[in-house]
Write a protein that holds these residues in place. Structure first.
Motif, PDB file in Angstrom:
ATOM      1  N   GLY A 150      29.415 -21.745 -33.713  1.00 46.08           N
ATOM      2  CA  GLY A 150      30.000 -20.822 -34.686  1.00 46.08           C
ATOM      3  C   GLY A 150      29.054 -20.430 -35.809  1.00 46.08           C
ATOM      4  O   GLY A 150      29.051 -19.280 -36.258  1.00 46.08           O
ATOM      5  N   SER A 151      28.210 -21.378 -36.274  1.00 47.53           N
ATOM      6  CA  SER A 151      27.314 -21.056 -37.391  1.00 47.53           C
ATOM      7  C   SER A 151      26.218 -20.085 -36.957  1.00 47.53           C
ATOM      8  O   SER A 151      25.668 -19.364 -37.774  1.00 47.53           O
ATOM      9  N   SER A 152      25.899 -20.071 -35.664  1.00 48.28           N
ATOM     10  CA  SER A 152      24.839 -19.177 -35.164  1.00 48.28           C
ATOM     11  C   SER A 152      25.328 -17.744 -34.967  1.00 48.28           C
ATOM     12  O   SER A 152      24.516 -16.830 -34.823  1.00 48.28           O
ATOM     13  N   VAL A 153      26.644 -17.568 -34.925  1.00 45.08           N
ATOM     14  CA  VAL A 153      27.196 -16.213 -34.732  1.00 45.08           C
ATOM     15  C   VAL A 153      28.173 -15.874 -35.867  1.00 45.08           C
ATOM     16  O   VAL A 153      29.135 -15.144 -35.686  1.00 45.08           O
ATOM     17  N   ALA A 154      27.878 -16.439 -37.070  1.00 42.79           N
ATOM     18  CA  ALA A 154      28.846 -16.344 -38.169  1.00 42.79           C
ATOM     19  C   ALA A 154      29.023 -14.942 -38.743  1.00 42.79           C
ATOM     20  O   ALA A 154      30.046 -14.629 -39.328  1.00 42.79           O
ATOM     21  N   ASP A 155      28.003 -14.071 -38.604  1.00 40.29           N
ATOM     22  CA  ASP A 155      28.156 -12.699 -39.101  1.00 40.29           C
ATOM     23  C   ASP A 155      27.339 -11.738 -38.217  1.00 40.29           C
ATOM     24  O   ASP A 155      26.654 -12.176 -37.287  1.00 40.29           O
ATOM     25  N   ALA A 156      27.416 -10.457 -38.546  1.00 38.78           N
ATOM     26  CA  ALA A 156      26.791  -9.443 -37.684  1.00 38.78           C
ATOM     27  C   ALA A 156      25.281  -9.674 -37.551  1.00 38.78           C
ATOM     28  O   ALA A 156      24.708  -9.578 -36.465  1.00 38.78           O
ATOM     29  N   ALA A 179      21.205 -12.240 -30.218  1.00 36.93           N
ATOM     30  CA  ALA A 179      20.968 -11.273 -29.140  1.00 36.93           C
ATOM     31  C   ALA A 179      19.471 -11.147 -28.850  1.00 36.93           C
ATOM     32  O   ALA A 179      19.054 -11.103 -27.684  1.00 36.93           O
ATOM     33  N   ARG A 180      18.668 -11.113 -29.906  1.00 34.90           N
ATOM     34  CA  ARG A 180      17.212 -11.010 -29.701  1.00 34.90           C
ATOM     35  C   ARG A 180      16.668 -12.232 -28.964  1.00 34.90           C
ATOM     36  O   ARG A 180      15.818 -12.109 -28.081  1.00 34.90           O
ATOM     37  N   ARG A 181      17.182 -13.410 -29.299  1.00 31.52           N
ATOM     38  CA  ARG A 181      16.714 -14.629 -28.614  1.00 31.52           C
ATOM     39  C   ARG A 181      17.098 -14.608 -27.142  1.00 31.52           C
ATOM     40  O   ARG A 181      16.326 -14.998 -26.267  1.00 31.52           O
ATOM     41  N   ILE A 182      18.311 -14.146 -26.877  1.00 30.91           N
ATOM     42  CA  ILE A 182      18.777 -14.089 -25.485  1.00 30.91           C
ATOM     43  C   ILE A 182      17.926 -13.085 -24.701  1.00 30.91           C
ATOM     44  O   ILE A 182      17.472 -13.368 -23.580  1.00 30.91           O
ATOM     45  N   ALA A 183      17.704 -11.925 -25.319  1.00 32.90           N
ATOM     46  CA  ALA A 183      16.910 -10.895 -24.637  1.00 32.90           C
ATOM     47  C   ALA A 183      15.519 -11.423 -24.315  1.00 32.90           C
ATOM     48  O   ALA A 183      14.971 -11.181 -23.232  1.00 32.90           O
ATOM     49  N   ALA A 184      14.939 -12.186 -25.257  1.00 34.08           N
ATOM     50  CA  ALA A 184      13.595 -12.736 -25.030  1.00 34.08           C
ATOM     51  C   ALA A 184      13.606 -13.718 -23.862  1.00 34.08           C
ATOM     52  O   ALA A 184      12.669 -13.745 -23.046  1.00 34.08           O
ATOM     53  N   THR A 185      14.660 -14.505 -23.754  1.00 36.71           N
ATOM     54  CA  THR A 185      14.768 -15.458 -22.638  1.00 36.71           C
ATOM     55  C   THR A 185      14.854 -14.707 -21.316  1.00 36.71           C
ATOM     56  O   THR A 185      14.247 -15.077 -20.307  1.00 36.71           O
ATOM     57  N   LYS A 186      15.615 -13.604 -21.321  1.00 36.45           N
ATOM     58  CA  LYS A 186      15.754 -12.822 -20.093  1.00 36.45           C
ATOM     59  C   LYS A 186      14.432 -12.138 -19.728  1.00 36.45           C
ATOM     60  O   LYS A 186      14.040 -12.098 -18.558  1.00 36.45           O
ATOM     61  N   GLU A 187      13.740 -11.637 -20.763  1.00 37.05           N
ATOM     62  CA  GLU A 187      12.466 -10.939 -20.495  1.00 37.05           C
ATOM     63  C   GLU A 187      11.420 -11.843 -19.852  1.00 37.05           C
ATOM     64  O   GLU A 187      10.522 -11.366 -19.168  1.00 37.05           O
ATOM     65  N   LYS A 188      11.570 -13.156 -20.083  1.00 40.38           N
ATOM     66  CA  LYS A 188      10.642 -14.088 -19.435  1.00 40.38           C
ATOM     67  C   LYS A 188      10.946 -14.241 -17.960  1.00 40.38           C
ATOM     68  O   LYS A 188      10.325 -15.052 -17.261  1.00 40.38           O
ATOM     69  N   LEU A 243      28.738  -9.973 -29.154  1.00 43.56           N
ATOM     70  CA  LEU A 243      27.406 -10.352 -28.693  1.00 43.56           C
ATOM     71  C   LEU A 243      26.969  -9.476 -27.506  1.00 43.56           C
ATOM     72  O   LEU A 243      25.807  -9.058 -27.424  1.00 43.56           O
ATOM     73  N   ALA A 244      27.910  -9.174 -26.627  1.00 45.80           N
ATOM     74  CA  ALA A 244      27.572  -8.278 -25.509  1.00 45.80           C
ATOM     75  C   ALA A 244      27.153  -6.902 -26.041  1.00 45.80           C
ATOM     76  O   ALA A 244      26.184  -6.295 -25.567  1.00 45.80           O
ATOM     77  N   MET A 245      27.870  -6.417 -27.058  1.00 43.92           N
ATOM     78  CA  MET A 245      27.504  -5.118 -27.661  1.00 43.92           C
ATOM     79  C   MET A 245      26.114  -5.184 -28.289  1.00 43.92           C
ATOM     80  O   MET A 245      25.321  -4.244 -28.180  1.00 43.92           O
ATOM     81  N   ALA A 246      25.844  -6.314 -28.981  1.00 41.79           N
ATOM     82  CA  ALA A 246      24.533  -6.461 -29.636  1.00 41.79           C
ATOM     83  C   ALA A 246      23.414  -6.433 -28.599  1.00 41.79           C
ATOM     84  O   ALA A 246      22.343  -5.873 -28.846  1.00 41.79           O
ATOM     85  N   LEU A 247      23.645  -7.028 -27.453  1.00 40.22           N
ATOM     86  CA  LEU A 247      22.624  -7.030 -26.395  1.00 40.22           C
ATOM     87  C   LEU A 247      22.421  -5.628 -25.831  1.00 40.22           C
ATOM     88  O   LEU A 247      21.293  -5.163 -25.664  1.00 40.22           O
ATOM     89  N   GLU A 248      23.523  -4.948 -25.545  1.00 37.40           N
ATOM     90  CA  GLU A 248      23.430  -3.576 -25.031  1.00 37.40           C
ATOM     91  C   GLU A 248      22.660  -2.698 -26.023  1.00 37.40           C
ATOM     92  O   GLU A 248      21.860  -1.847 -25.634  1.00 37.40           O
ATOM     93  N   ALA A 249      22.913  -2.934 -27.326  1.00 42.84           N
ATOM     94  CA  ALA A 249      22.284  -2.107 -28.362  1.00 42.84           C
ATOM     95  C   ALA A 249      20.766  -2.252 -28.387  1.00 42.84           C
ATOM     96  O   ALA A 249      20.062  -1.365 -28.846  1.00 42.84           O
ATOM     97  N   ILE A 250      20.254  -3.408 -27.908  1.00 44.75           N
ATOM     98  CA  ILE A 250      18.796  -3.543 -27.867  1.00 44.75           C
ATOM     99  C   ILE A 250      18.267  -3.395 -26.434  1.00 44.75           C
ATOM    100  O   ILE A 250      17.182  -3.859 -26.087  1.00 44.75           O
ATOM    101  N   GLY A 251      19.083  -2.764 -25.601  1.00 47.40           N
ATOM    102  CA  GLY A 251      18.614  -2.400 -24.265  1.00 47.40           C
ATOM    103  C   GLY A 251      18.653  -3.534 -23.251  1.00 47.40           C
ATOM    104  O   GLY A 251      17.954  -3.495 -22.241  1.00 47.40           O
ATOM    105  N   CYS A 252      19.454  -4.550 -23.503  1.00 49.96           N
ATOM    106  CA  CYS A 252      19.561  -5.669 -22.558  1.00 49.96           C
ATOM    107  C   CYS A 252      20.957  -5.632 -21.932  1.00 49.96           C
ATOM    108  O   CYS A 252      21.959  -5.739 -22.635  1.00 49.96           O
ATOM    109  N   GLU A 253      21.010  -5.435 -20.634  1.00 50.31           N
ATOM    110  CA  GLU A 253      22.320  -5.298 -19.978  1.00 50.31           C
ATOM    111  C   GLU A 253      23.114  -6.587 -20.064  1.00 50.31           C
ATOM    112  O   GLU A 253      22.612  -7.661 -19.741  1.00 50.31           O
TER     113      GLU A 253
END
Ligand code: ASP
Ligand code: MG
Length: 405
Positions: free
Chosen positions: A10-16, A23-32, A81-91
């Motif tokens: 909860g503390s990691s997703v506490a605000d926008a 989302a950026r961390r997830i995208a970076a993991t996927k890009e690897k 979080l799904a919207m945040a990922l889509e917004a940075i081009g990560c499906e």
């Protein structure tokens, strides 16, 4: 290419902003080149707020409705979080617990996972999506929404990791890992590179809020390693696993503490078969979880029985115990709500004498009175006055040389 399950608290997703950071961390993991399944908790204190709201409406909210209500917290964070990922081009696609195939029994608020049918998750991964699953929730065979107990997004993440055969379950919060003691009270506490499941389970049960105990049990059962790290840093954190490579096995690993301890003593209990059952069965029925239990050796067939509960349960426990104590002929019931627990934990203590004596010496030198002692093969716990817990943790951390690597 590896399949990785990541869980964000909860503390990691506490605000926008924090959701965008995740989302950026997830995208970076996927890009690897990894496939990523993400499990999220509700934003900040959402779950507490929803429960409070329910109790403003009704003093006894219906358990089914309450579960359906609090499960919405994780729907909010997962969809954002799904919207945040889509917004940075990560499906990405969000799934509720039900859509992700988390099947449970119908024990509302404490449901058990009976099966994970991860077909849909696997299909979405294959389609190239990051799959964001709402943690903490599941569905019964009658399609009613359940929740799995407080803090149970961890459990959702481990169950999914096991079912999908993920390489690791990475658990991210605002702390950098598992420490040799709580770094908020011991400034020179050191993050551990690794810890065994059994040590972590003792640590989680005896004070550290780092990972939900049920999740650790399940991880051990399924052989899923858990990496605990901060979502705000790039440090590797702590690996919880069952592997053989555990360093320095003959050492204490960590000092745990817990300030939420109350004690009840039933004084002058007749010592005969059935007395403990008469006391503890009604407590179990009232859903009061009893921790350390000590019965003294009886003198003239009269004994004292002492046990501990969480502070918030003391009042309720007393209302259960007092009439029983009377009916079994006990003299009186005493309680003390200003207690705490300090525990020394490490597999290195197994079969090695001297650790308990050392712990007691340290407390004695600090003039700290030990009220109760409980042990397992890899843990020694002393119950002491609440006001002395911080002092005790610091002294033990030093005495067991946990401040030096
Ligand atoms: N949101 C739920 C809770 O606060 C589940 C979790 O955070 O893991 O208990
Ligand atoms: Mg939460």
């Amino acid at each position: 290419m590896a399949l990785i399950v990541q869980k964000y608290g909860g503390s990691s997703v506490a605000d926008a902003e924090k959701i965008k950071n995740v989302a950026r961390r997830i995208a970076a993991t996927k890009e690897k080149g990894n496939q990523v399944v993400v499990v999220v908790s509700a934003m900040g204190d959402t779950t507490d707020d929803l429960i409070k709201l329910a109790y403003q409406i009704s003093s006894q909210p219906d358990a089914r409705e309450l579960d359906a209500l609090v499960s919405t917290g994780e729907l909010v964070s997962s969809t954002l979080l799904a919207m945040a990922l889509e917004a940075i081009g990560c499906e990405a696609i969000s799934l509720s617990g039900a859509q992700a195939g988390i099947r449970t029994d119908n024990a509302y608020r404490q449901a058990r996972i009976v099966k994970v049918d991860s077909k849909r998750v696997a299909k979405e991964l294959k389609a190239g999506n990051v799959v964001i699953v709402a943690g903490f929730q599941g569905i019964t065979k009658d399609m009613d929404v359940t929740t799995l107990g407080r803090g149970a997004s961890d459990l959702s993440a481990v169950a999914l990791a096991g079912s999908l055969g993920a390489k690791v379950c990475e658990r991210y919060t605002d702390v950098a890992g598992i420490y040799t003691a709580d770094p908020r009270i011991v400034p020179d506490a050191i993050p551990l590179a690794e810890i065994s499941y059994e040590e972590m389970l003792e640590l989680a049960t005896y004070g550290s809020k780092a990972v939900q105990p049920r999740a650790i049990e399940l991880a051990e059962l399924l052989g899923v390693p858990i990496r605990v790290a901060s979502s705000f840093l790039n440090s590797p954190g702590t690996l919880i696993h069952g592997g053989e490579s555990m360093e320095i096995r003959n050492k204490v690993r960590s000092i745990a503490h817990d300030l939420d301890v109350a004690k009840i003593t039933v004084v002058g209990v007749p010592d005969r078969p059935g007395i403990a059952a008469a006391l503890f069965e009604p407590l179990a029925k009232a859903n009061i979880s009893v921790d350390t239990i000590v019965q003294n050796t009886s003198i003239n067939n009269i004994t004292d029985l002492t046990f501990t509960v969480a502070k918030s349960q003391l009042e309720k426990a007393m209302t259960v115990v007092e009439p029983i104590a009377k009916s079994i002929g006990a003299r009186e019931c005493l309680s003390d709500s200003k207690l705490g627990k300090v525990s020394v934990i490490g597999t290195g203590m197994q079969n090695t004498p001297g650790y308990a004596a050392r712990m007691f010496r340290v407390l004695s030198d600090k003039r700290i009175n030990i009220q109760l002692i409980s042990t397992s093969e890899i843990r020694i716990t002393c119950i002491i006055e609440e006001s002395q817990v911080v002092d005790a943790v610091r002294a033990l951390h030093r005495a067991f040389e946990l401040d030096t690597e």
